[in-house]
Enzyme design. Structure first.
Site, PDB file in Angstrom:
ATOM      1  N   GLU A 181       0.803  -1.213   0.000  1.00  9.49           N
ATOM      2  CA  GLU A 181       0.000   0.000   0.000  1.00  9.49           C
ATOM      3  C   GLU A 181       0.833   1.257   0.000  1.00  9.49           C
ATOM      4  O   GLU A 181       1.927   1.298   0.553  1.00  9.49           O
ATOM      5  CB  GLU A 181      -0.882   0.034   1.250  1.00  9.49           C
ATOM      6  CG  GLU A 181      -2.050  -0.876   1.122  1.00  9.49           C
ATOM      7  CD  GLU A 181      -3.117  -0.538   2.128  1.00  9.49           C
ATOM      8  OE1 GLU A 181      -4.143  -1.209   2.115  1.00  9.49           O
ATOM      9  OE2 GLU A 181      -2.919   0.399   2.921  1.00  9.49           O
ATOM     10  N   CYS A 209       3.162   8.224   1.922  1.00  6.57           N
ATOM     11  CA  CYS A 209       3.620   7.175   2.836  1.00  6.57           C
ATOM     12  C   CYS A 209       3.886   5.918   2.001  1.00  6.57           C
ATOM     13  O   CYS A 209       2.990   5.394   1.356  1.00  6.57           O
ATOM     14  CB  CYS A 209       2.540   6.947   3.886  1.00  6.57           C
ATOM     15  SG  CYS A 209       2.921   5.629   5.046  1.00  6.57           S
ATOM     16  N   CYS A 258       6.316  -7.827   7.103  1.00  7.44           N
ATOM     17  CA  CYS A 258       7.417  -7.337   7.938  1.00  7.44           C
ATOM     18  C   CYS A 258       7.821  -8.440   8.909  1.00  7.44           C
ATOM     19  O   CYS A 258       6.969  -9.147   9.443  1.00  7.44           O
ATOM     20  CB  CYS A 258       7.003  -6.094   8.719  1.00  7.44           C
ATOM     21  SG  CYS A 258       8.348  -5.424   9.725  1.00  7.44           S
ATOM     22  N   CYS A 274       5.786  -6.508  15.430  1.00  7.75           N
ATOM     23  CA  CYS A 274       5.296  -5.726  16.575  1.00  7.75           C
ATOM     24  C   CYS A 274       3.853  -6.116  16.898  1.00  7.75           C
ATOM     25  O   CYS A 274       3.039  -6.348  16.002  1.00  7.75           O
ATOM     26  CB  CYS A 274       5.374  -4.234  16.268  1.00  7.75           C
ATOM     27  SG  CYS A 274       7.060  -3.692  15.943  1.00  7.75           S
ATOM     28  N   CYS A 331       0.816  -4.006  15.389  1.00  7.98           N
ATOM     29  CA  CYS A 331       0.859  -3.653  13.963  1.00  7.98           C
ATOM     30  C   CYS A 331       0.305  -4.789  13.122  1.00  7.98           C
ATOM     31  O   CYS A 331       0.758  -5.930  13.241  1.00  7.98           O
ATOM     32  CB  CYS A 331       2.305  -3.353  13.574  1.00  7.98           C
ATOM     33  SG  CYS A 331       2.535  -3.110  11.805  1.00  7.98           S
ATOM     34  N   GLU A 337       9.863  -2.857   7.365  1.00  8.18           N
ATOM     35  CA  GLU A 337      10.933  -2.193   8.118  1.00  8.18           C
ATOM     36  C   GLU A 337      12.003  -1.769   7.107  1.00  8.18           C
ATOM     37  O   GLU A 337      12.774  -2.601   6.622  1.00  8.18           O
ATOM     38  CB  GLU A 337      11.487  -3.166   9.174  1.00  8.18           C
ATOM     39  CG  GLU A 337      12.761  -2.714   9.851  1.00  8.18           C
ATOM     40  CD  GLU A 337      12.720  -1.285  10.376  1.00  8.18           C
ATOM     41  OE1 GLU A 337      11.857  -0.949  11.191  1.00  8.18           O
ATOM     42  OE2 GLU A 337      13.586  -0.478   9.948  1.00  8.18           O
ATOM     43  N   SER A 391      11.419   5.736   8.869  1.00  6.84           N
ATOM     44  CA  SER A 391      10.936   5.331  10.189  1.00  6.84           C
ATOM     45  C   SER A 391      11.436   3.927  10.471  1.00  6.84           C
ATOM     46  O   SER A 391      11.306   3.027   9.637  1.00  6.84           O
ATOM     47  CB  SER A 391       9.403   5.362  10.183  1.00  6.84           C
ATOM     48  OG  SER A 391       8.906   4.900  11.421  1.00  6.84           O
ATOM     49  N   LEU A 426       9.508   4.102  19.224  1.00  7.50           N
ATOM     50  CA  LEU A 426       9.985   3.782  20.581  1.00  7.50           C
ATOM     51  C   LEU A 426       8.941   2.973  21.363  1.00  7.50           C
ATOM     52  O   LEU A 426       9.215   1.886  21.832  1.00  7.50           O
ATOM     53  CB  LEU A 426      10.359   5.083  21.306  1.00  7.50           C
ATOM     54  CG  LEU A 426      11.118   4.937  22.613  1.00  7.50           C
ATOM     55  CD1 LEU A 426      12.437   4.189  22.443  1.00  7.50           C
ATOM     56  CD2 LEU A 426      11.391   6.313  23.236  1.00  7.50           C
ATOM     57  N   HIS A 427       7.773   3.544  21.547  1.00  7.18           N
ATOM     58  CA  HIS A 427       6.594   2.850  22.100  1.00  7.18           C
ATOM     59  C   HIS A 427       6.678   2.417  23.557  1.00  7.18           C
ATOM     60  O   HIS A 427       5.672   1.973  24.112  1.00  7.18           O
ATOM     61  CB  HIS A 427       6.208   1.612  21.273  1.00  7.18           C
ATOM     62  CG  HIS A 427       6.057   1.883  19.815  1.00  7.18           C
ATOM     63  ND1 HIS A 427       5.272   2.891  19.327  1.00  7.18           N
ATOM     64  CD2 HIS A 427       6.603   1.282  18.735  1.00  7.18           C
ATOM     65  CE1 HIS A 427       5.337   2.891  18.005  1.00  7.18           C
ATOM     66  NE2 HIS A 427       6.143   1.941  17.628  1.00  7.18           N
ATOM     67  N   ASN A 468      -4.439   2.365  16.160  1.00 10.01           N
ATOM     68  CA  ASN A 468      -5.536   1.966  15.271  1.00 10.01           C
ATOM     69  C   ASN A 468      -5.803   0.489  15.485  1.00 10.01           C
ATOM     70  O   ASN A 468      -4.999  -0.348  15.087  1.00 10.01           O
ATOM     71  CB  ASN A 468      -5.164   2.228  13.812  1.00 10.01           C
ATOM     72  CG  ASN A 468      -5.017   3.712  13.566  1.00 10.01           C
ATOM     73  OD1 ASN A 468      -5.907   4.487  13.851  1.00 10.01           O
ATOM     74  ND2 ASN A 468      -3.857   4.112  13.076  1.00 10.01           N
ATOM     75  N   CYS A 483      -2.186   4.357  10.137  1.00  9.33           N
ATOM     76  CA  CYS A 483      -0.985   3.589  10.495  1.00  9.33           C
ATOM     77  C   CYS A 483      -1.344   2.195  10.967  1.00  9.33           C
ATOM     78  O   CYS A 483      -2.268   2.011  11.741  1.00  9.33           O
ATOM     79  CB  CYS A 483      -0.250   4.238  11.656  1.00  9.33           C
ATOM     80  SG  CYS A 483       0.184   5.906  11.374  1.00  9.33           S
TER      81      CYS A 483
HETATM   82  N1  SAH Z   1       8.660  -0.440  10.306  1.00 11.08           N
HETATM   83  C1  SAH Z   1       8.817   0.950  10.526  1.00 11.08           C
HETATM   84  C2  SAH Z   1       7.958   1.809   9.620  1.00 11.08           C
HETATM   85  C3  SAH Z   1       6.573   1.330   9.330  1.00 11.08           C
HETATM   86  S1  SAH Z   1       5.435   1.407  10.661  1.00 11.08           S
HETATM   87  C4  SAH Z   1       8.557   1.298  11.980  1.00 11.08           C
HETATM   88  O1  SAH Z   1       8.077   0.448  12.722  1.00 11.08           O
HETATM   89  O2  SAH Z   1       8.889   2.410  12.358  1.00 11.08           O
HETATM   90  C5  SAH Z   1       5.128   3.168  10.776  1.00 11.08           C
HETATM   91  C6  SAH Z   1       4.594   3.605  12.121  1.00 11.08           C
HETATM   92  O3  SAH Z   1       3.275   3.131  12.327  1.00 11.08           O
HETATM   93  C7  SAH Z   1       5.433   3.096  13.273  1.00 11.08           C
HETATM   94  O4  SAH Z   1       5.725   4.105  14.196  1.00 11.08           O
HETATM   95  C8  SAH Z   1       4.515   2.075  13.883  1.00 11.08           C
HETATM   96  O5  SAH Z   1       4.831   1.882  15.220  1.00 11.08           O
HETATM   97  C9  SAH Z   1       3.158   2.673  13.657  1.00 11.08           C
HETATM   98  N2  SAH Z   1       2.074   1.698  13.796  1.00 11.08           N
HETATM   99  C10 SAH Z   1       2.094   0.404  13.434  1.00 11.08           C
HETATM  100  N3  SAH Z   1       0.908  -0.179  13.715  1.00 11.08           N
HETATM  101  C11 SAH Z   1       0.123   0.773  14.249  1.00 11.08           C
HETATM  102  C12 SAH Z   1      -1.227   0.783  14.720  1.00 11.08           C
HETATM  103  N4  SAH Z   1      -2.001  -0.301  14.684  1.00 11.08           N
HETATM  104  N5  SAH Z   1      -1.705   1.948  15.187  1.00 11.08           N
HETATM  105  C13 SAH Z   1      -0.947   3.063  15.208  1.00 11.08           C
HETATM  106  N6  SAH Z   1       0.324   3.106  14.789  1.00 11.08           N
HETATM  107  C14 SAH Z   1       0.862   1.974  14.304  1.00 11.08           C
HETATM  108 FE1  SF4 Z   2       7.227  -3.942  11.118  1.00  4.63          FE
HETATM  109 FE2  SF4 Z   2       7.043  -1.338  11.736  1.00  4.63          FE
HETATM  110 FE3  SF4 Z   2       4.888  -2.964  11.851  1.00  4.63          FE
HETATM  111 FE4  SF4 Z   2       6.834  -3.219  13.661  1.00  4.63          FE
HETATM  112  S1  SF4 Z   2       5.504  -1.432  13.371  1.00  4.63           S
HETATM  113  S2  SF4 Z   2       5.812  -4.897  12.550  1.00  4.63           S
HETATM  114  S3  SF4 Z   2       8.607  -2.790  12.418  1.00  4.63           S
HETATM  115  S4  SF4 Z   2       6.001  -2.395  10.032  1.00  4.63           S
END
Ligand code: SAH
Ligand code: SF4
Length: 382
Positions: free
Chosen positions: A91, A104, A111, A115, A118, A166, A197, A220-221, A301, A344
């Site tokens: 996407e 974006c 990936c 996480c 995500c 990533e 990112s 960071l989270h 989200n 996101c």
């Molecule tokens: N892999 C990279 C870039 C893609 S994710 C990374 O993790 O930074 C881009 C951003 O979206 C990251 O900050 C990620 O933590 C955030 N993200 C992923 N899933 C999400 C969700 N369900 N709700 C809000 N933010 C989310």
């Molecule tokens: Fe991959 Fe970024 Fe999603 Fe983590 S937040 S699973 S690094 S895309």
């Protein structure tokens, strides 16, 4: 098999042209035709000698991605689904704002980081995108939008590598794509308007600083390792202290820039005032070592498989207040494109569910053929 010219930055294209017996300025002309004018047909490139155009036609091509569907949000956000073969769908999202247009971009199909919050992470890893597939997202979106919006000059002013994947686990393919974004003969975006990112691939952060120090956002989270281990599994390899030291080193290559820390707000998990205070203490420790940063709080989200909930807005604001009172620049990200699942972590359909993806692709193709705008992806989990 002919060569896809979207795979090249200008140096790569110059080397290719040299193999055809052509001078570098020809490569520059060709590069401008492709990226500045959106051309893919060599016969259009009228200021190139006919003999060269014929040579190119026999050895090279410009390969666009196959559009599965376009979704237009009520807030102006546009999301494209691209088919990259073998059931993989990626996407790309365009987010218009008053003073900028941000694209974006995805770097991988799926990936491997996994996480918890995500949906891409839940799908698992399929494959790295090529340089051509990364840059084709910008190439397509820029020229589509110019035409669609009736603009002759640039529509996309910022790029964020925040789609699926990533980016720093696809480093070799990423860097030439970044160089095309920055090149004055292509998109001419300034270093600060292109953001990578990362979830914290420390060795590649160091290399990026040396090779192409664009703006850096770090996901960071969590303020402490026990919690971050659980949310971002890569933390077991690169601990928070090591990550923040790498951020400080990065800043030596990008002076006067801030590192943006992204922090996804998860109800009852990482959003309590104690977490904010721990973050403040952590930042104090590393600021004295030269780190300058800002925070971007992202309301989570949700998707069902995560088992997690979005923090209520008052909680997000209270958290932001603690950071701001400690002098940390903090913003709360506005969720865009919610109605089309473009927010996101909500990107692209189920990569693992190949059959489902194919069915969806088939049904979406039909709706596009019927001229109907698709407003939500049929069959997704949301
Ligand atoms: N892999 C990279 C870039 C893609 S994710 C990374 O993790 O930074 C881009 C951003 O979206 C990251 O900050 C990620 O933590 C955030 N993200 C992923 N899933 C999400 C969700 N369900 N709700 C809000 N933010 C989310
Ligand atoms: Fe991959 Fe970024 Fe999603 Fe983590 S937040 S699973 S690094 S895309």
């Amino acid at each position: 098999m002919t060569t896809n010219l979207l795979d090249f930055d200008l140096d790569g294209l110059a080397a290719f042209c040299e193999r055809l017996g052509e001078k570098r300025f020809r490569a520059t002309q060709l590069f401008r035709w492709i990226h500045q004018r959106g051309a893919h047909d060599f016969s259009q490139m009228t200021d190139l000698a006919k003999a060269l155009r014929e040579k190119l036609a026999g050895t090279a091509h410009v390969q666009p991605l196959r559009v599965v569907s376009r979704h237009d949000s009520a807030d102006g956000t546009v999301k494209w689904l691209f088919d990259v073969g073998a059931g993989d769908v990626i996407e790309t999202v365009f987010i218009p704002e008053a003073d900028r247009g941000t694209l974006c971009i995805s770097s991988q199909a799926g990936c491997a980081v996994g996480c918890r919050f995500c949906s891409t992470g839940h799908q698992g890893f399929s494959r790295n995108l090529t340089t051509a597939e990364i840059i084709a997202q910008l190439w397509f979106a820029e020229h589509f939008l110019r035409q669609h919006l009736g603009k002759s000059e640039r529509v996309i002013s910022n790029v964020v590598m925040m789609g699926m994947g990533e980016p720093l686990q696809n480093y070799a393919q990423l860097v030439p794509a970044l160089r095309v974004m920055l090149d004055d003969h292509a998109y001419g975006l300034s270093r600060r308007r292109v953001t990578v990112s990362t979830s914290g691939v420390v060795p590649m952060m160091d290399r990026l600083g040396q090779d192409c120090p664009v703006a850096l956002a770090v996901s960071l989270h969590a303020p402490v390792d026990v919690l971050r281990d659980n949310l971002v599994p890569l933390n077991r390899k690169y601990r928070i202290a090591e990550l923040l030291q790498a951020c400080a080193r990065y800043q030596a290559f990008a002076p006067r820039d801030f590192i943006t820390f992204e922090y996804c707000m998860l109800d009852g998990v990482n959003d309590q005032s104690e977490h904010a205070l721990q973050l403040v203490a952590l930042m104090r420790e590393h600021q004295s070592a030269g780190l300058s940063c800002k925070f971007n709080l992202i309301p989570f989200n949700p998707f069902p498989a995560s088992g997690l909930k979005r923090s209520p807005m008052p909680q997000v604001l209270a958290f932001a207040r603690i950071l701001m009172d400690a002098g940390l620049v903090t913003t709360v990200r506005k969720t865009r494109g919610d109605d089309i699942d473009a927010a996101c972590g909500q990107l692209a359909g189920d990569v693992q569910d190949r059959t489902g993806v194919e069915q969806r692709i088939a049904s979406q193709r039909q709706s596009m053929l019927g001229g109907v705008k698709v407003v939500s992806v049929a069959g997704t989990t949301r």
